[in-house]
Design an enzyme around this catalytic site. Structure first.
Site, PDB file in Angstrom:
ATOM      1  N   HIS A  56       3.147   4.258  -4.841  1.00 20.47           N
ATOM      2  CA  HIS A  56       2.928   5.013  -3.608  1.00 20.47           C
ATOM      3  C   HIS A  56       2.967   6.526  -3.857  1.00 20.47           C
ATOM      4  CE1 HIS A  56       3.408   1.171  -1.724  1.00 20.47           C
ATOM      5  NE2 HIS A  56       4.684   1.079  -2.042  1.00 20.47           N
ATOM      6  N   HIS A 218       1.221  -2.012   0.806  1.00 19.83           N
ATOM      7  CA  HIS A 218       1.178  -2.898  -0.366  1.00 19.83           C
ATOM      8  C   HIS A 218      -0.048  -3.808  -0.315  1.00 19.83           C
ATOM      9  CE1 HIS A 218       5.487  -2.080   0.523  1.00 19.83           C
ATOM     10  NE2 HIS A 218       5.530  -1.852  -0.768  1.00 19.83           N
TER      11      HIS A 218
END
Length: 330
Positions: A56, A218
């Site tokens: 991320h 995700h």
């Protein structure tokens, strides 16, 4: 799979070595897998710690520095850091006045940060937790009980980090972090899946003429799939979801982030921000501060998330406070 890697098993340590080489103002502990500010914390300063699965970037290691985090603990790609790792980051950030954990609402993160907080308490460290759950796309998901934590994490880390930098106490910093989270909402749309190095293939199939509405960071599924739409239609969908959940009134001031998920060109992000600005202006809602770029990504996913915080004067003042991290500085 085409990626600039050496070995899929070593992506995280290799990346951490690169982070250390690029940013000498940080201390990267490759053994414990934690990232901290170089030097000791300022006397009496409350520590701010966050972390989560890698993939991320720049979240969270890119936000370690003056005005934001004192330490971050990156897990493997899309995998929570382990309790011992979080404890090490907590100990490193503690200056005797307590530590605030900023935790995205994913089951693994919540469980491991809670255990680490208990271990820290056993060592005499006061820990407060701010749970970030700003994503309005779905109530429960594959990874969570309740809403997912996404873009508002950046807002919490910046605003609470500025308050901590100013010498506020642990309870006050945590309470402000919770207030920022409560004032924030996010929604994301994906045009492609992402490919994790370990899997070597896209996480899900998404036809070229479709998009995932309400996707998670995700690659978790969202509300539905639709045929590819124009930018103004995508923004309308996202803002409808955000404003239906957290209505804003004319003259409200906001902080708005249009965030790329890793594979979206900046020209498209600015185009999308223009659509957001036009829509909010039409409702009399003021964008007082803004961010456009890649701040909370999902590896190489082409997509966008929009985060809006209904900001009061204190939040805006703290947003403007100096910050010096690899990914955010002014």
């Amino acid at each position: 799979m085409k990626k600039f890697i050496n070995n899929p098993e070593n992506v995280l340590p290799d990346a951490l070595r690169g982070l250390a080489a690029a940013h000498p103002e940080l201390r990267v502990d490759l053994e414990q897998k934690i990232i901290t500010r170089a030097g000791k914390p300022a006397a009496g300063k409350v520590g701010l710690v966050s972390g989560g699965g890698s993939g991320h970037e720049p979240l969270h290691g890119g936000f370690v520095g003056v005005g934001m985090l004192d330490a971050a603990c990156p897990g493997e790609v899309f995998t929570s850091p382990v309790p011992d790792q979080i404890l090490a980051a907590t100990v490193a950030a503690d200056n005797g006045t307590g530590v605030v954990h900023v935790v995205k609402n994913y089951t693994g993160d919540v469980m491991n940060f809670q255990l680490a907080a208990e271990l820290a308490a056993a060592e005499g460290i006061v820990v407060e937790t701010v749970l970030v759950d700003d994503d309005v796309a779905v109530q429960d998901s594959t990874w969570t009980a309740g809403r997912r934590g996404t873009g508002a994490t950046v807002f919490v880390e910046k605003i609470a980090g500025a308050l901590a930098e100013g010498g506020a106490g642990v309870a006050e910093v945590a309470e402000l972090g919770r207030r920022v989270n409560a004032a924030s909402r996010s929604f994301a749309v994906a045009l492609t899946s992402c490919t994790t190095p370990a899997a070597g293939r896209p996480g899900f199939d998404l036809p070229d003429d479709e998009m995932e509405i309400g996707v998670g960071i995700h690659g978790e599924p969202g509300r539905r799939r639709e045929k590819l739409a124009s930018a103004n239609e995508v923004v309308a969908t996202a803002l409808d979801a955000i404003l239906s959940d957290h209505p804003l009134a004319p003259a409200d001031r906001t902080i708005v982030m249009v965030n790329g998920l890793g594979g979206t060109p900046l020209i498209e992000l600015y185009l999308l921000f223009g659509e957001v600005a036009s829509t909010l202006d039409g409702k009399g809602i003021t964008i007082a501060r803004s961010l456009v770029g890649n701040y909370v990504t999902s590896l190489d996913m082409a997509g966008v998330s929009i985060t809006i915080c209904q900001a009061d004067e204190q939040m805006l003042t703290l947003w403007d406070a100096p910050v010096r991290t690899p990914a955010l500085r002014w």
